[in-house]
Motif scaffolding. Structure first.
Motif, PDB file in Angstrom:
ATOM      1  N   ALA A   1     -29.324   2.479 -33.891  1.00  0.00           N
ATOM      2  CA  ALA A   1     -29.074   3.904 -33.624  1.00  0.00           C
ATOM      3  C   ALA A   1     -28.697   4.120 -32.166  1.00  0.00           C
ATOM      4  CB  ALA A   1     -30.308   4.728 -33.990  1.00  0.00           C
ATOM      5  N   LEU A   2     -29.342   3.381 -31.288  1.00  0.00           N
ATOM      6  CA  LEU A   2     -29.094   3.514 -29.855  1.00  0.00           C
ATOM      7  C   LEU A   2     -27.683   3.062 -29.494  1.00  0.00           C
ATOM      8  CD1 LEU A   2     -30.809   4.405 -27.390  1.00  0.00           C
ATOM      9  CD2 LEU A   2     -31.309   2.000 -26.995  1.00  0.00           C
ATOM     10  N   THR A   3     -27.266   1.912 -30.021  1.00  0.00           N
ATOM     11  CA  THR A   3     -25.941   1.375 -29.680  1.00  0.00           C
ATOM     12  C   THR A   3     -24.815   2.135 -30.382  1.00  0.00           C
ATOM     13  OG1 THR A   3     -26.198  -0.332 -31.391  1.00  0.00           O
ATOM     14  CG2 THR A   3     -26.785  -0.931 -29.139  1.00  0.00           C
ATOM     15  N   ALA A   4     -25.168   3.000 -31.358  1.00  0.00           N
ATOM     16  CA  ALA A   4     -24.147   3.863 -31.969  1.00  0.00           C
ATOM     17  C   ALA A   4     -23.750   4.997 -31.040  1.00  0.00           C
ATOM     18  CB  ALA A   4     -24.654   4.423 -33.296  1.00  0.00           C
ATOM     19  N   VAL A   5     -24.566   5.256 -30.014  1.00  0.00           N
ATOM     20  CA  VAL A   5     -24.217   6.265 -28.997  1.00  0.00           C
ATOM     21  C   VAL A   5     -23.161   5.652 -28.085  1.00  0.00           C
ATOM     22  CG1 VAL A   5     -25.068   7.716 -27.116  1.00  0.00           C
ATOM     23  CG2 VAL A   5     -26.545   7.232 -29.091  1.00  0.00           C
TER      24      VAL A   5
ATOM     25  N   MET B   1     -38.724   4.560 -28.436  1.00  0.00           N
ATOM     26  CA  MET B   1     -38.153   5.462 -29.439  1.00  0.00           C
ATOM     27  C   MET B   1     -39.107   5.690 -30.606  1.00  0.00           C
ATOM     28  SD  MET B   1     -34.244   3.956 -29.345  1.00  0.00           S
ATOM     29  CE  MET B   1     -33.643   4.888 -30.768  1.00  0.00           C
ATOM     30  N   THR B   2     -39.159   6.943 -31.053  1.00  0.00           N
ATOM     31  CA  THR B   2     -39.996   7.336 -32.189  1.00  0.00           C
ATOM     32  C   THR B   2     -39.111   7.983 -33.251  1.00  0.00           C
ATOM     33  OG1 THR B   2     -41.870   7.763 -30.721  1.00  0.00           O
ATOM     34  CG2 THR B   2     -41.959   8.755 -32.914  1.00  0.00           C
ATOM     35  N   PRO B   3     -39.245   7.565 -34.533  1.00  0.00           N
ATOM     36  CA  PRO B   3     -38.381   8.126 -35.577  1.00  0.00           C
ATOM     37  C   PRO B   3     -38.819   9.518 -36.020  1.00  0.00           C
ATOM     38  CG  PRO B   3     -39.878   6.527 -36.533  1.00  0.00           C
ATOM     39  CD  PRO B   3     -40.120   6.508 -35.047  1.00  0.00           C
ATOM     40  N   ARG B   4     -37.880  10.266 -36.568  1.00  0.00           N
ATOM     41  CA  ARG B   4     -38.173  11.607 -37.083  1.00  0.00           C
ATOM     42  C   ARG B   4     -37.213  11.919 -38.221  1.00  0.00           C
ATOM     43  NH1 ARG B   4     -37.749  17.310 -33.668  1.00  0.00           N
ATOM     44  NH2 ARG B   4     -38.821  18.624 -35.183  1.00  0.00           N
ATOM     45  N   HIS B   5     -37.708  12.532 -39.283  1.00  0.00           N
ATOM     46  CA  HIS B   5     -36.892  12.931 -40.433  1.00  0.00           C
ATOM     47  C   HIS B   5     -36.964  14.445 -40.586  1.00  0.00           C
ATOM     48  CE1 HIS B   5     -35.193  12.982 -44.527  1.00  0.00           C
ATOM     49  NE2 HIS B   5     -36.134  13.855 -44.775  1.00  0.00           N
TER      50      HIS B   5
ATOM     51  N   GLU C   1     -31.792  11.864 -40.126  1.00  0.00           N
ATOM     52  CA  GLU C   1     -32.655  10.818 -39.584  1.00  0.00           C
ATOM     53  C   GLU C   1     -32.344  10.720 -38.100  1.00  0.00           C
ATOM     54  OE1 GLU C   1     -34.959   9.373 -41.253  1.00  0.00           O
ATOM     55  OE2 GLU C   1     -34.381   9.949 -43.294  1.00  0.00           O
ATOM     56  N   MET C   2     -33.376  10.738 -37.287  1.00  0.00           N
ATOM     57  CA  MET C   2     -33.135  10.747 -35.852  1.00  0.00           C
ATOM     58  C   MET C   2     -34.287  10.069 -35.118  1.00  0.00           C
ATOM     59  SD  MET C   2     -33.766  14.777 -35.068  1.00  0.00           S
ATOM     60  CE  MET C   2     -33.501  14.513 -33.331  1.00  0.00           C
ATOM     61  N   TRP C   3     -34.134   9.957 -33.816  1.00  0.00           N
ATOM     62  CA  TRP C   3     -35.138   9.356 -32.945  1.00  0.00           C
ATOM     63  C   TRP C   3     -35.320  10.242 -31.721  1.00  0.00           C
ATOM     64  CZ3 TRP C   3     -37.264   4.531 -34.299  1.00  0.00           C
ATOM     65  CH2 TRP C   3     -36.622   3.890 -35.377  1.00  0.00           C
ATOM     66  N   PHE C   4     -36.477  10.140 -31.097  1.00  0.00           N
ATOM     67  CA  PHE C   4     -36.651  10.819 -29.822  1.00  0.00           C
ATOM     68  C   PHE C   4     -37.388   9.907 -28.847  1.00  0.00           C
ATOM     69  CE2 PHE C   4     -40.459  12.132 -32.204  1.00  0.00           C
ATOM     70  CZ  PHE C   4     -41.465  11.912 -31.272  1.00  0.00           C
ATOM     71  N   ILE C   5     -37.196  10.190 -27.563  1.00  0.00           N
ATOM     72  CA  ILE C   5     -37.911   9.506 -26.486  1.00  0.00           C
ATOM     73  C   ILE C   5     -38.552  10.586 -25.623  1.00  0.00           C
ATOM     74  CG2 ILE C   5     -37.771   7.916 -24.538  1.00  0.00           C
ATOM     75  CD1 ILE C   5     -35.188   6.809 -25.689  1.00  0.00           C
ATOM     76  N   GLN C   6     -39.848  10.478 -25.415  1.00  0.00           N
ATOM     77  CA  GLN C   6     -40.547  11.452 -24.594  1.00  0.00           C
ATOM     78  C   GLN C   6     -39.999  11.450 -23.165  1.00  0.00           C
ATOM     79  OE1 GLN C   6     -42.655  13.731 -25.446  1.00  0.00           O
ATOM     80  NE2 GLN C   6     -43.279  13.104 -27.504  1.00  0.00           N
TER      81      GLN C   6
END
Length: 238
Positions: A19-23, A41-45, A115-120
Motif C-alpha cells: 500500500a505504501l509503495t502504491a503512493v 502503519m495501522t489498518p482500517r476498514h 481499505e486504508m492505513w494510518f500512521i499516528q
C-alpha cells in the motif's frame, strides 16, 4: 519522547508495504525508510458513507488509501458542499494538518468500501525528522498539491459550468478501443459530479444534455464517451 512501535505482523507488513509503495511519491524511497514507515502503519476498514475524518478535528494522523474511493469536501455554513478532490487507491492525505500541527482542513468520506492505513502523527514525524530524503518527498508532494488547488480556484472562479465540465471530462478521459472514455464509478451520480464541479444537479444535467445533443459526447450508465474531443476542448477554454 520518541515512540518505539511494535513491528507489524508479517502478513500485514507485506500488505502495508504494498500500500505504501502504491503512493507515487513514496515508491522509490530506500528500503530503510519504507520499513520505518511500514512498522508504524495501522489498518482500517470503512463502509460507504463513513467519515474518515472531519473538518476541524485535530490532525493526529496521516492516511493512505489502499482500496476504494473517498471524497474530500468543505462545507459552508448553510450546508452546501464543495468537493476539493476525489481520492483513489494510492493516495495519501492528512499530512498538511500533521505538519502544521493544526486541524484537518476538510472532511473526508468513503464513497464505497474502503481499505486504508494510518500512521499516528508523532510516529510519522519521528521518521520524517530522521530521514531528510523523506522530508524532500513531502515538500515535492505538497508543492504539487498547492498547484492543484491553484488550478481548482481558477476552475471554480473563472470558468462557467460548461467549461468546468469540459475540462474535467478531458482531464479524466482514458483511451479505450480508440475512443476517449471517462469511466463512471458506481457512486458517480449527478449529485456527486455537481459537488465536484461547484454547481447543482439540475444545472449539470442541462449542461451534459446540451453537450450530448450537439454530438460532443454520449452519456452512459458506466461511462461517458467523448465523441468530439476538439469541440469539447474549445468549450473548456476560459
Amino acid at each position: 519522547m520518541p515512540t518505539h512501535p511494535q513491528p507489524v505482523p508479517v502478513p500485514d507488513a507485506v500488505r502495508a508495504r504494498k500500500a505504501l509503495t502504491a503512493v507515487r511519491h513514496l515508491a522509490d524511497l530506500p528500503d530503510e525508510i519504507l520499513n520505518a514507515l511500514t512498522q508504524r502503519m495501522t489498518p482500517r476498514h470503512l463502509e460507504a458513507g463513513q467519515v474518515i475524518h472531519l473538518e476541524g478535528e485535530p490532525g493526529d494522523k496521516i492516511h493512505i488509501l489502499e482500496k476504494g474511493w473517498a471524497k474530500s469536501i468543505r462545507t459552508s455554513i448553510d450546508g452546501r458542499e464543495q468537493a476539493t478532490i476525489m481520492l483513489k487507491a494510492g493516495e495519501l492525505f492528512g499530512d498538511e494538518a500533521v505538519f502544521l500541527g493544526t486541524t484537518y482542513p476538510v472532511t473526508v468520506i468513503a464513497l464505497e468500501k474502503v481499505e486504508m492505513w494510518f500512521i499516528q502523527k508523532q510516529n510519522f514525524l519521528d521518521v520524517v525528522q530522521r530521514y531528510p530524503a523523506l522530508a524532500m518527498v513531502f515538500i515535492h508532494r505538497l508543492s504539487e498539491r498547492v498547484l492543484y488547488y491553484v488550478d481548482l480556484v481558477e476552475d471554480l472562479g473563472l470558468r462557467n459550468v460548461q467549461a468546468r465540465v469540459a475540462n474535467t471530462l478531458l482531464k479524466h478521459a482514458e483511451s479505450v478501443d480508440g475512443k476517449l472514455v471517462v469511466p463512471r464509478q458506481a457512486w458517480t451520480t449527478l449529485d456527486e459530479m455537481a459537488i465536484r464541479l461547484g454547481t447543482v444537479r439540475d444545472v449539470l444535467s442541462r449542461t451534459l444534455n446540451a453537450l450530448e445533443g450537439e454530438g460532443i459526447l454520449k452519456i452512459g450508465r458506466t461511462k461517458i464517451t467523448i465523441i468530439d474531443p476538439q469541440k469539447l476542448l474549445k468549450r473548456g477554454r476560459v
